[in-house]
Design a protein around this motif. Sequence first.
Motif, PDB file in Angstrom:
ATOM      1  N   THR A 147     -14.759   2.362   2.588  1.00 33.24           N
ATOM      2  CA  THR A 147     -13.766   3.027   1.987  1.00 33.24           C
ATOM      3  C   THR A 147     -12.720   2.278   1.436  1.00 33.24           C
ATOM      4  O   THR A 147     -12.350   2.179   0.283  1.00 33.24           O
ATOM      5  N   PHE A 148     -12.226   1.293   2.345  1.00 37.42           N
ATOM      6  CA  PHE A 148     -11.368   0.209   1.901  1.00 37.42           C
ATOM      7  C   PHE A 148     -11.875  -0.824   0.975  1.00 37.42           C
ATOM      8  O   PHE A 148     -11.218  -0.927  -0.231  1.00 37.42           O
ATOM      9  N   ALA A 149     -13.185  -1.368   1.092  1.00 40.12           N
ATOM     10  CA  ALA A 149     -13.698  -2.214   0.252  1.00 40.12           C
ATOM     11  C   ALA A 149     -13.986  -1.457  -1.336  1.00 40.12           C
ATOM     12  O   ALA A 149     -13.740  -1.942  -2.268  1.00 40.12           O
ATOM     13  N   GLY A 150     -14.374   0.041  -1.360  1.00 40.39           N
ATOM     14  CA  GLY A 150     -14.730   0.666  -2.656  1.00 40.39           C
ATOM     15  C   GLY A 150     -13.458   0.681  -3.235  1.00 40.39           C
ATOM     16  O   GLY A 150     -13.424   0.626  -4.409  1.00 40.39           O
ATOM     17  N   ARG A 151     -12.213   1.099  -2.649  1.00 42.70           N
ATOM     18  CA  ARG A 151     -10.938   1.356  -3.334  1.00 42.70           C
ATOM     19  C   ARG A 151     -10.391  -0.086  -3.813  1.00 42.70           C
ATOM     20  O   ARG A 151     -10.096  -0.098  -5.001  1.00 42.70           O
ATOM     21  N   ARG A 152     -10.542  -1.249  -2.974  1.00 44.09           N
ATOM     22  CA  ARG A 152      -9.982  -2.480  -3.568  1.00 44.09           C
ATOM     23  C   ARG A 152     -10.810  -3.017  -4.615  1.00 44.09           C
ATOM     24  O   ARG A 152     -10.451  -3.452  -5.398  1.00 44.09           O
ATOM     25  N   ASP A 153     -12.436  -2.802  -4.646  1.00 46.34           N
ATOM     26  CA  ASP A 153     -12.957  -3.644  -5.445  1.00 46.34           C
ATOM     27  C   ASP A 153     -13.461  -2.547  -6.645  1.00 46.34           C
ATOM     28  O   ASP A 153     -13.862  -2.958  -7.790  1.00 46.34           O
ATOM     29  N   ARG A 205      -0.075   0.784  -6.700  1.00 41.28           N
ATOM     30  CA  ARG A 205      -0.953  -0.002  -7.389  1.00 41.28           C
ATOM     31  C   ARG A 205      -1.148  -1.467  -6.711  1.00 41.28           C
ATOM     32  O   ARG A 205      -2.330  -1.720  -6.891  1.00 41.28           O
ATOM     33  N   LYS A 206      -0.276  -2.139  -6.299  1.00 42.36           N
ATOM     34  CA  LYS A 206      -0.448  -3.525  -5.878  1.00 42.36           C
ATOM     35  C   LYS A 206      -1.333  -3.596  -4.687  1.00 42.36           C
ATOM     36  O   LYS A 206      -2.289  -4.372  -4.562  1.00 42.36           O
ATOM     37  N   PHE A 207      -1.114  -2.575  -3.802  1.00 44.05           N
ATOM     38  CA  PHE A 207      -2.014  -2.526  -2.452  1.00 44.05           C
ATOM     39  C   PHE A 207      -3.119  -1.607  -2.372  1.00 44.05           C
ATOM     40  O   PHE A 207      -3.716  -1.369  -1.279  1.00 44.05           O
ATOM     41  N   GLU A 208      -3.362  -0.818  -3.364  1.00 47.00           N
ATOM     42  CA  GLU A 208      -4.295   0.162  -3.739  1.00 47.00           C
ATOM     43  C   GLU A 208      -4.156   1.187  -2.627  1.00 47.00           C
ATOM     44  O   GLU A 208      -5.106   1.505  -2.002  1.00 47.00           O
ATOM     45  N   LEU A 209      -3.195   1.614  -2.174  1.00 48.01           N
ATOM     46  CA  LEU A 209      -2.874   2.977  -1.263  1.00 48.01           C
ATOM     47  C   LEU A 209      -2.261   3.801  -1.951  1.00 48.01           C
ATOM     48  O   LEU A 209      -1.045   3.898  -2.337  1.00 48.01           O
ATOM     49  N   PRO A 210      -3.287   4.925  -2.130  1.00 45.36           N
ATOM     50  CA  PRO A 210      -2.722   6.241  -2.810  1.00 45.36           C
ATOM     51  C   PRO A 210      -1.499   6.878  -2.062  1.00 45.36           C
ATOM     52  O   PRO A 210      -0.617   7.526  -2.659  1.00 45.36           O
ATOM     53  N   VAL A 211      -1.384   6.647  -0.690  1.00 45.91           N
ATOM     54  CA  VAL A 211      -0.512   7.167  -0.031  1.00 45.91           C
ATOM     55  C   VAL A 211       1.008   6.903  -0.617  1.00 45.91           C
ATOM     56  O   VAL A 211       2.144   7.839  -0.490  1.00 45.91           O
ATOM     57  N   PHE A 212       0.991   5.874  -0.933  1.00 45.80           N
ATOM     58  CA  PHE A 212       2.497   5.209  -1.915  1.00 45.80           C
ATOM     59  C   PHE A 212       2.482   5.811  -3.030  1.00 45.80           C
ATOM     60  O   PHE A 212       3.521   6.135  -3.618  1.00 45.80           O
ATOM     61  N   SER A 213       1.523   5.840  -3.973  1.00 43.71           N
ATOM     62  CA  SER A 213       1.330   6.751  -5.183  1.00 43.71           C
ATOM     63  C   SER A 213       1.858   8.031  -5.139  1.00 43.71           C
ATOM     64  O   SER A 213       2.543   8.744  -6.084  1.00 43.71           O
ATOM     65  N   ASN A 214       1.510   8.738  -3.991  1.00 46.30           N
ATOM     66  CA  ASN A 214       2.324  10.026  -3.709  1.00 46.30           C
ATOM     67  C   ASN A 214       3.287  10.171  -3.003  1.00 46.30           C
ATOM     68  O   ASN A 214       3.833  11.311  -2.452  1.00 46.30           O
ATOM     69  N   LYS A 215       4.272   9.088  -3.010  1.00 46.77           N
ATOM     70  CA  LYS A 215       5.412   8.886  -2.416  1.00 46.77           C
ATOM     71  C   LYS A 215       5.458   9.177  -0.966  1.00 46.77           C
ATOM     72  O   LYS A 215       6.671   9.625  -0.269  1.00 46.77           O
ATOM     73  N   CYS A 216       4.263   8.903  -0.301  1.00 47.11           N
ATOM     74  CA  CYS A 216       4.401   8.966   1.073  1.00 47.11           C
ATOM     75  C   CYS A 216       5.097  10.278   1.799  1.00 47.11           C
ATOM     76  O   CYS A 216       5.760  10.370   2.538  1.00 47.11           O
ATOM     77  N   THR A 217       4.482  11.499   1.231  1.00 47.74           N
ATOM     78  CA  THR A 217       4.807  12.640   1.273  1.00 47.74           C
ATOM     79  C   THR A 217       4.680  13.140   2.695  1.00 47.74           C
ATOM     80  O   THR A 217       5.479  13.763   3.673  1.00 47.74           O
ATOM     81  N   SER A 218       3.580  12.577   3.152  1.00 46.03           N
ATOM     82  CA  SER A 218       3.312  12.951   4.847  1.00 46.03           C
ATOM     83  C   SER A 218       4.193  12.256   5.885  1.00 46.03           C
ATOM     84  O   SER A 218       4.157  12.676   6.953  1.00 46.03           O
ATOM     85  N   SER A 219       5.047  11.646   5.226  1.00 37.28           N
ATOM     86  CA  SER A 219       5.972  10.765   6.336  1.00 37.28           C
ATOM     87  C   SER A 219       7.534  11.165   6.241  1.00 37.28           C
ATOM     88  O   SER A 219       8.145  10.752   6.502  1.00 37.28           O
ATOM     89  N   SER A 220       7.581  12.182   5.483  1.00 38.99           N
ATOM     90  CA  SER A 220       8.942  12.909   5.117  1.00 38.99           C
ATOM     91  C   SER A 220       9.149  13.604   6.480  1.00 38.99           C
ATOM     92  O   SER A 220       8.602  14.606   7.065  1.00 38.99           O
ATOM     93  N   VAL A 221      10.697  13.442   6.886  1.00 43.65           N
ATOM     94  CA  VAL A 221      11.177  14.206   8.085  1.00 43.65           C
ATOM     95  C   VAL A 221      11.548  15.614   7.470  1.00 43.65           C
ATOM     96  O   VAL A 221      11.627  16.370   8.274  1.00 43.65           O
TER      97      VAL A 221
END
Length: 561
Positions: free
Chosen positions: A215-221, A539-555
């Motif tokens: 999953t990690f390699a597929g997203r990064r590449d 975009r820089k780290f290919e992490l959609p969780v940041f593109s979604n504004k880290c909603t799951s980390s909201s208190v």
Amino acid sequence: MSSGDGARNNPPEASGAAKAGSRKKIRPTYSCLNCHKRKVKCDRVKPCGACCLRGTPSECEYGTSKRDRHYIQQSALIENLLRSCENLKQQLAEARQLANLPAIKDEDGSLPSSQALYSIKESDNSVEDGDDSLDELDLSSKAADNQSLASPNTVALEEQRTRKETNALIEFYVERLVTDFSPPQVSGTIALREARSLRVFSPILCSAFEAASLTFAGRRDGNRSVEVAGHSRYLRVLRSLQHALYDPQQGKSTEVLVVVLLATIIEAFKQTSKDSLLKHQLGGLELLRTRTPYRHRHGIERSLYVDLRMYWVTAALVHRKPTFLAEKDWLTVPWPGDGPAKDILQRLLDVAVHIPGYLAQVDEFSALLKGGNKPPSELVNMQSAIWERATELQGLLQVWKNMYADTYPSGGPWEESPSEADPTDDFPKFRCRNPSTMQVIVGQNIMYPDLLLATSMTFYWALGLIISTTDPGLVSVLGLQERYQYACNICRSMKYYTQNIPGCLISRVMFILRTAFDNFADGMVEKESMAEIFTYIGRKFELPVFSNKCTSSSVKGEGKP
């Protein structure tokens, strides 16, 4: 000779011929080739348990076709399941009590998604769940195109070569995953690197590493076929994880805890649902609780708790319920007298573990305030208790800052000077307001002597924002200007963080950045700038969780104050 004598003499000859024929009968080989050669018992799965114990899971091959192995394996599994069904039902009650497991399965073996411990959205319908090969990879499909034109021996050699190349490719992807999430040059990030060596003893852990790395390699590449292969394995890992959690012994194993950790990594890239990442984190917390702190004093078990403690604490904060992490044993036992002392971040986490219980008090008071069923005198007492607790926690944070941050051996943070700024840097400019003139300006970036202090200070500001609630009816321990400055300080620290953090450890600031984002009201220029920062990091780290504004980390999730 009479006919009777002939009848008496013929049966032995016929019996001997039958025995000779039975000796010549060729029985098909159902075990793997290695077990058949060594004459050891094979459980007929791939890789089988014997090959895993020998440390050669990649060499587990079969002489029978995949379809035949499937039928053989199914018949053996059915026999074993029928024999152990009653025993498992008795163990299930204990397992649910220990780990809050879902209800028992129906008789047909199906498990409703609403009752599953971890639920996922199977978006890739093209993936066949029963395929345990990497047929989705281009590397495997090339060999299949030429099989019809080659001789049987050539086809077998080609398949063997392809499997070796595929296994080598997966090992390369696993190494990339470990390097990015457990950088060797960063202290306190060895959990995943140590866990990699356990794969040969655990088929579920081996599959989880493969699923995460693909999953990690597929997203990064940007390789869709590799990502689909990872998704196929991920579905099987989740099903195996559900079965493992029904076993009170296996559910407490180190391998299962590592599988949950790998599942959180996968969800950071896949985001199969809005709360899937948090579900895995809370599942990991429950596993920790059942294991007790005495399982985390040494080795990889200690790394899984201490090195990842920040993630466990932030999950408890988002959950807003009192946590076992605040108990004395969890604050002391994993740090034996002959082990390393707590660093500045661990000292801060000692304060943070008490905040989820405080948030539960706030939620209870808010619910009673809206209900209007409690007498005013009782509400006043509850409000006073909350105020005292908030003041106490804020005082503990200030003591931590005075003792550890202000006296940090490498020095404290400083503002970036114009000469230090790189004009070619593409990091978004954080726009905020001048406290004196209220005009919009570009905030100066905050720099740090190292990443440990950067993580500790930004987390300190985030905790201050969480304690200092601005809800009506509650007194805030921080003024509006202080809250605004704390949130801005977090944003002004992100350029240093993104430029210096190795691999994917940027995930450490998911909770921190989201807390600052929740502090700004909609329409504020600061919140618009933060949206640009989220997009840049995603975009820089290919992490959609940041593109979604880290909603799951909201208190402050749905239904929360």
